[in-house]
Structures are given as C-alpha cells and as structure tokens.
Design a protein around this motif. Structure first.
Motif, mmCIF file in Angstrom:
data_model
loop_
_atom_site.group_PDB
_atom_site.id
_atom_site.type_symbol
_atom_site.label_atom_id
_atom_site.label_comp_id
_atom_site.label_asym_id
_atom_site.label_seq_id
_atom_site.Cartn_x
_atom_site.Cartn_y
_atom_site.Cartn_z
ATOM 1 N N HIS A 35 0.492 -1.098 -0.025
ATOM 2 C CA HIS A 35 0.289 -0.025 -0.185
ATOM 3 C C HIS A 35 1.037 0.922 -0.230
ATOM 4 C CE1 HIS A 35 -4.265 1.199 0.632
ATOM 5 N NE2 HIS A 35 -3.652 2.331 1.625
ATOM 6 N N CYS A 36 0.591 2.298 -0.756
ATOM 7 C CA CYS A 36 1.057 3.573 -0.673
ATOM 8 C C CYS A 36 0.521 4.819 -0.691
ATOM 9 C CB CYS A 36 1.887 3.676 -2.312
ATOM 10 S SG CYS A 36 1.111 3.389 -3.292
ATOM 11 N N ARG A 37 1.043 5.723 -0.498
ATOM 12 C CA ARG A 37 0.058 7.126 -0.667
ATOM 13 C C ARG A 37 -1.466 7.152 -1.647
ATOM 14 N NH1 ARG A 37 4.143 12.291 -1.913
ATOM 15 N NH2 ARG A 37 5.109 10.819 -0.311
ATOM 16 N N HIS A 38 -1.099 6.062 -2.914
ATOM 17 C CA HIS A 38 -2.052 6.570 -3.662
ATOM 18 C C HIS A 38 -2.833 5.304 -4.027
ATOM 19 C CE1 HIS A 38 1.006 9.771 -5.029
ATOM 20 N NE2 HIS A 38 0.122 10.109 -4.681
ATOM 21 N N GLU A 101 2.963 1.360 -8.245
ATOM 22 C CA GLU A 101 1.467 2.055 -7.626
ATOM 23 C C GLU A 101 0.686 1.665 -8.230
ATOM 24 O OE1 GLU A 101 1.839 6.016 -6.194
ATOM 25 O OE2 GLU A 101 4.447 5.424 -5.510
ATOM 26 N N HIS A 117 -8.892 4.265 -0.245
ATOM 27 C CA HIS A 117 -9.119 5.034 0.695
ATOM 28 C C HIS A 117 -9.551 4.365 1.423
ATOM 29 C CE1 HIS A 117 -9.785 8.853 -1.726
ATOM 30 N NE2 HIS A 117 -10.587 8.059 -2.007
ATOM 31 N N GLN A 120 -4.337 1.977 5.643
ATOM 32 C CA GLN A 120 -3.278 0.656 4.843
ATOM 33 C C GLN A 120 -2.766 -0.653 5.756
ATOM 34 O OE1 GLN A 120 0.414 3.331 6.052
ATOM 35 N NE2 GLN A 120 0.360 4.886 4.160
ATOM 36 N N GLY A 126 5.093 2.110 2.388
ATOM 37 C CA GLY A 126 4.596 3.488 1.899
ATOM 38 C C GLY A 126 4.954 4.234 1.994
ATOM 39 N N ASP A 127 4.305 5.808 1.719
ATOM 40 C CA ASP A 127 5.801 6.586 1.785
ATOM 41 C C ASP A 127 5.145 7.225 3.484
ATOM 42 O OD1 ASP A 127 6.695 6.894 -0.459
ATOM 43 O OD2 ASP A 127 5.047 7.924 -0.974
ATOM 44 N N ASP A 128 5.897 7.969 3.764
ATOM 45 C CA ASP A 128 5.525 8.559 5.290
ATOM 46 C C ASP A 128 5.188 9.727 5.010
ATOM 47 O OD1 ASP A 128 8.099 9.806 4.744
ATOM 48 O OD2 ASP A 128 8.914 9.885 6.056
ATOM 49 N N ALA A 129 5.067 10.411 4.225
ATOM 50 C CA ALA A 129 3.902 11.614 4.558
ATOM 51 C C ALA A 129 2.852 11.605 3.946
ATOM 52 C CB ALA A 129 4.529 12.771 3.244
#
Length: 129
Positions: A35-38, A101, A117, A120, A126-129
């Motif tokens: 899983h990532c930010r998107h 992604e 949505h 996670q 995934g990215d931390d931000a």
C-alpha cells in the motif's frame, strides 16, 4: 538525442497509464499486499522501460529503506520505487525489487486502477508523508 528503444512484453503485462509503455509481466508479481500514498501497490521481481532517480533513505511502514524512485522512459511519469537496501533483516527480501503504484499503471486487461481510501495494510509499505 538518440532513438528510444523500448522493450515490448508478450502476454499479460502492466503498462504506463499515461503513454502505455510496457512495464512488467503479471507473472513477475511477488506480492499484491503493498500500500502506498495513492492506494494499492504491487511488488515486482522485474520491470522494464524505467529509469531511476537518486538514492534516498525513506522511513516506510516497515522501517528504514534506501530506495530510488522509478520513472517511465516513455513519458517520465513517476511509477513507484525500487528497494536498494532494507535496513531491517526481516525486510531483506525486498532488496532489488520494484514497487509499482497501481493508480499509475494500466492492468493486463487495459483498465486503470482506482485510488483506494482503505486504511493501510499491515506489513505493507508506503511513503511516510
């Protein structure tokens, strides 16, 4: 500027959402649980037709990793990242592997993936931000 030589894949493959450049074979998927930010992301053993960015240390869900972003050679879109170094012993299996992604690629059926949505997933990165 020289002529761009692309690798053409046969069979079920993933391609860039923007320019349809071939990226990876479905058979090279190691895991669909990332899983990532998107949204969803898949871990691949091999990919083609990408360039890499600068080495960067990132704190991901599963710990500190040294990664490089990967970009489509056809259009320059960022597609995911490659694990260069996993700093935790339990994550060493990721070294040399690639994350695509799913929001940024077309699947083997030619369809785009929708952004997720969902919370996670445990054990995914995934990215931390």
């Amino acid at each position: 500027m020289g002529r761009l030589l692309l690798t053409t894949l046969e069979g079920n493959f993933y391609s860039c959402k923007h320019c349809k450049t071939h990226l990876a074979l479905q058979k090279d998927i190691i895991s669909r649980t990332f899983h990532c930010r998107h949204g969803k992301a898949y871990l691949f053993n091999n990919i083609v037709n990408v360039t890499v960015g600068e080495l960067e240390k990132r704190m991901l869900i599963t710990g500190l990793h040294t990664v490089v972003d990967i970009f489509c050679v056809g259009c320059g879109s960022i597609l995911g990242w490659k694990y260069e170094i996993a700093h935790d012993k339990s994550q060493k299996y990721k070294e040399g592997k690639y994350i695509l992604e799913m929001l940024k690629v077309l699947g083997p059926d030619g369809n785009s993936y929708l952004a997720s949505h969902d919370p996670q997933l445990a054990g995914s990165d995934g990215d931390d931000a």
